[in-house]
Design a protein around this motif. Structure first.
Motif, PDB file in Angstrom:
ATOM      1  N   SER A   1       0.845  -1.189   0.000  1.00  0.00           N
ATOM      2  CA  SER A   1       0.000   0.000   0.000  1.00  0.00           C
ATOM      3  C   SER A   1       0.885   1.246   0.000  1.00  0.00           C
ATOM      4  O   SER A   1       1.861   1.316   0.747  1.00  0.00           O
TER       5      SER A   1
ATOM      6  N   LYS B   1       1.098   2.181  -7.039  1.00  0.00           N
ATOM      7  CA  LYS B   1       0.395   1.392  -8.061  1.00  0.00           C
ATOM      8  C   LYS B   1      -0.684   2.210  -8.773  1.00  0.00           C
ATOM      9  O   LYS B   1      -0.724   2.276  -9.996  1.00  0.00           O
TER      10      LYS B   1
ATOM     11  N   THR C   1      -1.089   5.417  -8.737  1.00  0.00           N
ATOM     12  CA  THR C   1      -0.482   6.581  -9.386  1.00  0.00           C
ATOM     13  C   THR C   1       0.086   6.190 -10.749  1.00  0.00           C
ATOM     14  O   THR C   1      -0.138   6.888 -11.748  1.00  0.00           O
TER      15      THR C   1
HETATM   16  N1  ATP Z   1      -3.599  13.222  -4.271  1.00  0.00           N
HETATM   17  C1  ATP Z   1      -2.534  12.918  -3.511  1.00  0.00           C
HETATM   18  N2  ATP Z   1      -1.949  13.869  -2.735  1.00  0.00           N
HETATM   19  C2  ATP Z   1      -0.863  13.588  -1.986  1.00  0.00           C
HETATM   20  N3  ATP Z   1      -0.287  12.387  -1.921  1.00  0.00           N
HETATM   21  C3  ATP Z   1      -0.816  11.409  -2.647  1.00  0.00           C
HETATM   22  C4  ATP Z   1      -1.972  11.611  -3.488  1.00  0.00           C
HETATM   23  N4  ATP Z   1      -2.279  10.450  -4.103  1.00  0.00           N
HETATM   24  C5  ATP Z   1      -1.363   9.547  -3.686  1.00  0.00           C
HETATM   25  N5  ATP Z   1      -0.487  10.113  -2.813  1.00  0.00           N
HETATM   26  C6  ATP Z   1       0.678   9.463  -2.173  1.00  0.00           C
HETATM   27  O1  ATP Z   1       1.457   8.847  -3.177  1.00  0.00           O
HETATM   28  C7  ATP Z   1       1.917   7.571  -2.765  1.00  0.00           C
HETATM   29  C8  ATP Z   1       1.441   6.496  -3.735  1.00  0.00           C
HETATM   30  O2  ATP Z   1       0.011   6.402  -3.665  1.00  0.00           O
HETATM   31  P1  ATP Z   1      -0.837   5.370  -4.533  1.00  0.00           P
HETATM   32  O3  ATP Z   1      -2.251   5.712  -4.336  1.00  0.00           O
HETATM   33  O4  ATP Z   1      -0.313   5.352  -5.906  1.00  0.00           O
HETATM   34  O5  ATP Z   1      -0.467   3.993  -3.794  1.00  0.00           O
HETATM   35  P2  ATP Z   1      -1.016   2.522  -4.063  1.00  0.00           P
HETATM   36  O6  ATP Z   1       0.172   1.660  -4.300  1.00  0.00           O
HETATM   37  O7  ATP Z   1      -2.079   2.550  -5.094  1.00  0.00           O
HETATM   38  O8  ATP Z   1      -1.612   2.148  -2.627  1.00  0.00           O
HETATM   39  P3  ATP Z   1      -2.933   1.290  -2.237  1.00  0.00           P
HETATM   40  O9  ATP Z   1      -2.506  -0.142  -2.374  1.00  0.00           O
HETATM   41  O10 ATP Z   1      -3.129   1.645  -0.795  1.00  0.00           O
HETATM   42  O11 ATP Z   1      -4.053   1.672  -3.131  1.00  0.00           O
HETATM   43  C9  ATP Z   1       1.401   7.391  -1.335  1.00  0.00           C
HETATM   44  O12 ATP Z   1       2.431   7.767  -0.445  1.00  0.00           O
HETATM   45  C10 ATP Z   1       0.245   8.349  -1.258  1.00  0.00           C
HETATM   46  O13 ATP Z   1       0.061   8.802   0.051  1.00  0.00           O
END
Ligand code: ATP
Ligand code: MG
Length: 262
Positions: free
Chosen positions: A60, A64, A66
């Protein structure tokens, strides 16, 4: 056709068509500024092969969603370049990007996002109706057949199971024959049986319809349906696996956990 992405990486099919459905080069995405700055993606290079099923995994917060949002043109990058097929999307104007998303990209999200007042069939053809495009009937029949919805087309979402609703969302994504389909945890809201149903249809759409799919998932079982798994950690692709199984993916994830705590 020679493209900038292909010129950098050069994965060409014998016929000359690009084998790559989407590419990222040195893609960086940062949120915030100063002390609250978060680097969600750190100079990511990736090629998504056409006609393949790719899973994106990682802890998490590893980036991913992003990465998927940047590849799909749903979010802007802070640096680097992205191509969908032959078209570079970084630098496109809003209007061009909206049109490219509409014409070339399909989406399947965790929440099925179906309109409750429309039938399954109306939901499937809605994006094309909005775009003013007539569905190709033969293709639509094949999609409906592949996802196994033939007997359910007149039902409204509330009359369908969760798995069936998500299959409608898959059919909706497939109906316009997009260059590539992105799914963020498309089975995240389903029990394991309904999830298996949807994953089987995603697999079939790759094998039988030649679709390209990129799926973000936490679930090693879901990743086991893919041809290739990319592992993200702290905004970097740290590993990949070909022909994964649920067991081999689980084993790889355990090694991540081990590293984290040591
Ligand atoms: N709109 C935003 N503003 C600030 N930080 C963000 C934003 N969106 C994502 N982040 C940060 O960017 C990083 C990557 O987030 P992302 O959502 O891509 O993770 P993920 O791998 O999809 O996680 P998950 O498995 O929890 O969905 C994290 O540290 C998150 O807190
Ligand atoms: Mg996410």
């Amino acid at each position: 056709m020679t493209t900038a992405a292909a010129a950098v990486h050069d994965p060409q099919l014998p016929g000359g068509a690009s084998a790559v459905a989407a590419s990222a080069r040195r893609v960086t995405k940062a949120y915030g500024a100063g002390e609250t700055r978060v680097t969600a993606l750190d100079a990511v290079d990736v090629d998504i092969q056409r006609g393949r099923f790719t899973a994106i995994m990682g802890p998490s917060g590893s980036g991913k969603s992003t990465l998927m949002h940047c590849l799909a043109g749903l979010d802007t990058v802070s640096g680097g370049r992205i191509w969908i097929g032959d078209t570079e999307i970084t630098g496109l104007k809003d209007k061009q990007l909206t049109r490219l998303r509409r014409d070339k990209i399909g989406f399947i999200f965790q929440a099925f996002n179906l309109l409750p007042t429309l039938t399954a069939l109306e939901n499937i053809t809605l994006p094309m109706d909005i775009a003013g495009r007539r569905p190709d009937q033969a293709w639509l029949d094949q999609v409906v057949e592949t996802v196994g919805l033939a007997g359910r087309l007149k039902h409204r979402p509330a009359q369908l199971s969760g798995g069936q609703q998500q299959r409608v969302a898959v059919a909706r994504a497939l109906a316009a024959r997009p260059e590539i389909i992105f799914g963020d945890e498309p089975t995240g809201n389903l029990d394991s049986r309904a999830g298996a149903e949807v994953l089987t249809f995603l697999r079939r759409s790759v094998d039988e319809l030649g679709q390209t799919i990129v799926m973000v998932t936490h679930d090693p079982v879901a990743a086991g349906y893919a041809d290739r798994v990319l592992f993200l950690a702290d905004g970097v692709i740290v590993d990949e696996m070909h022909a994964p199984t649920a067991d081999s993916v689980l084993e790889r994830m355990r090694r991540f956990d081990g590293k984290r705590t040591s």
